[in-house]
Enzyme design. Sequence first.
Site, mmCIF file in Angstrom:
data_model
loop_
_atom_site.group_PDB
_atom_site.id
_atom_site.type_symbol
_atom_site.label_atom_id
_atom_site.label_comp_id
_atom_site.label_asym_id
_atom_site.label_seq_id
_atom_site.Cartn_x
_atom_site.Cartn_y
_atom_site.Cartn_z
ATOM 1 N N ARG B 142 -8.431 1.276 4.202
ATOM 2 C CA ARG B 142 -7.628 0.917 3.042
ATOM 3 C C ARG B 142 -6.719 2.104 2.689
ATOM 4 O O ARG B 142 -7.174 3.242 2.575
ATOM 5 C CB ARG B 142 -8.568 0.620 1.874
ATOM 6 C CG ARG B 142 -7.904 -0.059 0.695
ATOM 7 C CD ARG B 142 -8.909 -0.226 -0.422
ATOM 8 N NE ARG B 142 -9.929 -1.209 -0.053
ATOM 9 C CZ ARG B 142 -9.927 -2.455 -0.528
ATOM 10 N NH1 ARG B 142 -8.970 -2.828 -1.365
ATOM 11 N NH2 ARG B 142 -10.862 -3.300 -0.201
ATOM 12 N N THR B 146 -1.416 2.225 -1.504
ATOM 13 C CA THR B 146 -1.076 0.807 -1.695
ATOM 14 C C THR B 146 -2.304 -0.072 -1.858
ATOM 15 O O THR B 146 -2.184 -1.235 -2.228
ATOM 16 C CB THR B 146 -0.303 0.284 -0.477
ATOM 17 O OG1 THR B 146 -1.170 0.358 0.659
ATOM 18 C CG2 THR B 146 0.944 1.095 -0.206
#
Lengths: 463, 248
Positions: B142, B146
């Site tokens: 991840r 963002t």
Amino acid sequence: MNSGMGLSPIIPDHRDGDDTIAKRAHYSPPWADVSIIGVAGSSGSGKTTLSHAIVNKLNLPWVVIMSMDSFYKPLDPESSKKAFRNEYDFDAPEAIDFDELVSCLRDLKAGKRTQIPNYSFEKHARLENSTVIYSPHVLILEGIFALHDPRVLDLMDMRIYCEADADTCLSRRIIRDVRDRGRDVEGCIKQWFAFVKPNFENYVQPQKNVADIIVPRGIENRVAMSMVTQYIERQLLEKSTRHRAALKSLERGYDSEPLSERVLVLQQTPQLRGMNTIIQDIDTSSEDFVFYFDRLSCLLLELALNNAQFKEHVVETPQGHAYQGLTGKGEVSAVVVLRGGATFEAGLRRIIPDCRTGRVLIQSDMRTGEPELHYLKLPQNINEHDTVLLLDAQMSSGGSALMAVQVLVDHGVPQNRIVFVTYSAGRVGVHRLTKVFPEVTVVVGSMVPDFEERWVEKRYFRC
Amino acid sequence: MSDQTEKRPEVGPTQCVGPDYRTESQKPVATVSTEIEYDNVITLPQTPQLIALLTMIRDRNTDRADFIFYSNRIIRLLVEEGLNHLPIVEQTVTTPVGRTYAGLQFQGKICGVSIMRAGESMEQGLRDCCRSVRIGKILIQRDEETSMPKLFYDKLPEDIADRWVLLLDPMFATGGSAIMAVDVLKSRGVPEERILFLNLIASPQGIKNFATQFPKLRVVTAFVDQGLDEKNYIIPGLGDFGDRYYTM
């Protein structure tokens, strides 16, 4: 002469109603039909020697000689003192625990295992440990009073009385008692005149009247010996024919009736058929054969385990959610039918690494084709296990499967806890097995033509 | 079941599970996989044995050794099922006893691709069924800025475009990283219909996302759970698979 035919087919007297004869097709395993031969005669008349000579002459596996000496009654303190003074009458029928003997013989006739007490002549008492024996093909019961009790006579297929000259008897007895039983000569002679001789006249000799054969001069009597062995051999052959005919009769309906709902065949998915193609191809290398067989056996065992017992079990996941799942109930053990079943062991260890595993060796007699039980080692308390996986690589006629299931049933495993697992089976075999044991679950890798010879174990073990 | 004393939680559909020859009352009740409407999803048969294995790995009190052992058993079943969807041709062979067996042979080459790290836990199960199988790896993490999944690393067989791909990731929640992994595979020339996504536990949302984006890709799962929580964890799930397999 009692041919043994008159005895009703023997089914163990059941603890529960699960597998009563009324509910299932009849199958009596060969060992549930033991031939019992009684050898009686005066002390020192050569009964033991004759019995051993018969065993040698028969040259069969599974012949047991049972001595009635094992069944002396345990002595109370009073009698025990007498015994040590050589004043206790060991040669009277009262000294023998006939009730115990009858119960042992009935167990064996029923194909069940039984416990033979161990009697110590040094201590004049029964020892703590007893000897466990399984029902053999032939049992020779030898003892002074082998033909005394009418209940025992009823169980016998042949009754032999050994006759010998009294002087010979006395001298043999002295030698034996001094050498093997820790007595002195004086004591022996005292016993002879006080008990042995009068008892002989009162109880031993009259047994001649119920004997089928009276054998004078013991093993020197070759004519009598060969008569006896020929008779036994003929009887065994008849039994074997009957057994195979019984197996045959179980076939009825195999091609018209659907298989029982307890027969589960592994779904023939493309993957499974692909594995089978490799396993069944004669040109497959041994490495590949073993690899794919182990892989397939895992799938087969996973399917088998769906027939185990489960209970509801709620667990909490790491995030604190509850999940209503299942957990295995009770113990799952396995019994390997050697040699074929041993091909499943690698797969079994991948699924239940610590699975308790018993072993039975069943081999078909080369002459008669009848399965014979040669070796048996089962987990303790197998009767308490909730599921017993019975493993064999192939099932053709179903003879050895029937025998293996019967062994488990005889050891107290209820039918509905047995899951028979096999790589391949024919309809006839499966039909026979489920006719006789309708509550046994049968898990099959794939159905094949009937009566296929065993090749899987040869490929797997490479010999 | 008479010995049932625990309270039954409400976590998805329940039914009696066990072999057909047993009556309903003889079969214990358990939560089973949630029904889903997409036919590109293959759920393993809900056998009591599978439910028991899943129960074992869901239990927070199961130790790591048992977690590994029992998840491997499920993974093998997943792989076996996944392999069923490979193309085949008929092949007749002669058996050692001279009988002919009308069998079949697999066509086409395969490879595994594991989504790191949890997907790597499924490699052993794959190797148990397919010796010396090629296994590629994809690392997706991840992105801190963002909060979207980002491809960090991949190492795939060069001829992957000619192979069937077994994509491995045990937990199929929203499918965010799996979608990215499939995009990577597609960019290397693997057609969607030659990808089989193998996972232990899936969520209906993840399945829906996949079915919309990759209608020809097949998903093989052991169990479809009820849903996702606000953090997108599967409910009831089993926690972080990678942690429980590798480090906990």
